[in-house]
Design an enzyme around this catalytic site. Structure first.
Site, PDB file in Angstrom:
ATOM      1  N   ASP A  62       0.854  -1.180   0.000  1.00 47.20           N
ATOM      2  CA  ASP A  62       0.000   0.000   0.000  1.00 47.20           C
ATOM      3  C   ASP A  62       0.896   1.238   0.000  1.00 47.20           C
ATOM      4  OD1 ASP A  62      -1.732   2.197   1.132  1.00 47.20           O
ATOM      5  OD2 ASP A  62      -3.189   0.573   1.133  1.00 47.20           O
ATOM      6  N   HIS A 131     -10.207  -4.556  -3.673  1.00 42.56           N
ATOM      7  CA  HIS A 131      -8.857  -4.745  -3.134  1.00 42.56           C
ATOM      8  C   HIS A 131      -8.962  -5.098  -1.655  1.00 42.56           C
ATOM      9  CE1 HIS A 131      -9.742  -0.415  -2.830  1.00 42.56           C
ATOM     10  NE2 HIS A 131      -8.924  -0.359  -1.796  1.00 42.56           N
ATOM     11  N   HIS A 133      -7.260  -5.298   1.903  1.00 40.18           N
ATOM     12  CA  HIS A 133      -6.187  -4.764   2.725  1.00 40.18           C
ATOM     13  C   HIS A 133      -5.700  -5.874   3.645  1.00 40.18           C
ATOM     14  CE1 HIS A 133      -6.442  -0.395   1.932  1.00 40.18           C
ATOM     15  NE2 HIS A 133      -7.692  -0.697   1.598  1.00 40.18           N
TER      16      HIS A 133
END
Length: 167
Positions: A62, A131, A133
């Site tokens: 990230d 997406h 995390h």
């Protein structure tokens, strides 16, 4: 043009169009304006893709890490956000979680009980491409990260918070 050529031409056009799928909510496309579509196709040279055991998924760090280990696992094909998920997406989400665990282990993080995995719930997701995390260690998240990645809040949900995934 002969009938056979028409069919071949139509099939080629359909295949070409499928590669440009704009808002392909349930998958099956490419959106050139989507940052994650471009990353998944290696069109963003600044993003290093990490080893991934599945060809239909990519993993990378990230750009605004909320933890010492903060990775994103993203389908190569454009999929809408987590609100578009249905029961048929269970295998994809499970593979995304497998990839997340594997990348943590490859980065010498083995306490899989101290991991936070989940999705931002719209409208709190900055990119409308599914997406996952993957954050660790969850026990050491800072104050702001504990808020942003708060389990099953109005803005962040775990896989159990979307559909009955059997996770």
């Amino acid at each position: 043009m002969a009938a056979g050529e028409e069919k071949e031409g139509a099939a080629a056009a359909a295949t070409a169009g499928a590669g440009e799928g704009k808002e392909a909510g349930n998958g099956g496309g490419y959106d050139g304006k989507c940052t994650f579509c471009r990353i998944a196709r290696r069109e963003e040279p600044g993003t290093v893709l990490l080893p991934c055991e599945y060809e239909d998924l990519v993993c990378f760090r990230d750009i605004r890490p909320g933890a010492r280990h903060h990775f994103l696992v993203v389908p190569v094909e454009h999929m809408g956000n987590c609100k578009t998920l249905k029961a048929e997406h269970i295998p994809v989400v499970k593979r995304m979680m497998e990839v997340g665990k594997a990348v943590l282990q490859r980065n010498n993080f083995n306490d899989l009980n101290d991991v936070r995995m989940g999705f931002h719930w719209p409208p709190f997701c900055s990119i409308s491409h599914l997406h996952l995390h993957v954050l660790a260690p969850a026990s050491q998240l800072g104050f702001l990260s504990r808020l942003v990645y708060r389990i099953n809040s109005y803005w962040f949900i775990t896989c159990n918070g979307t559909v009955d995934w059997g996770c």
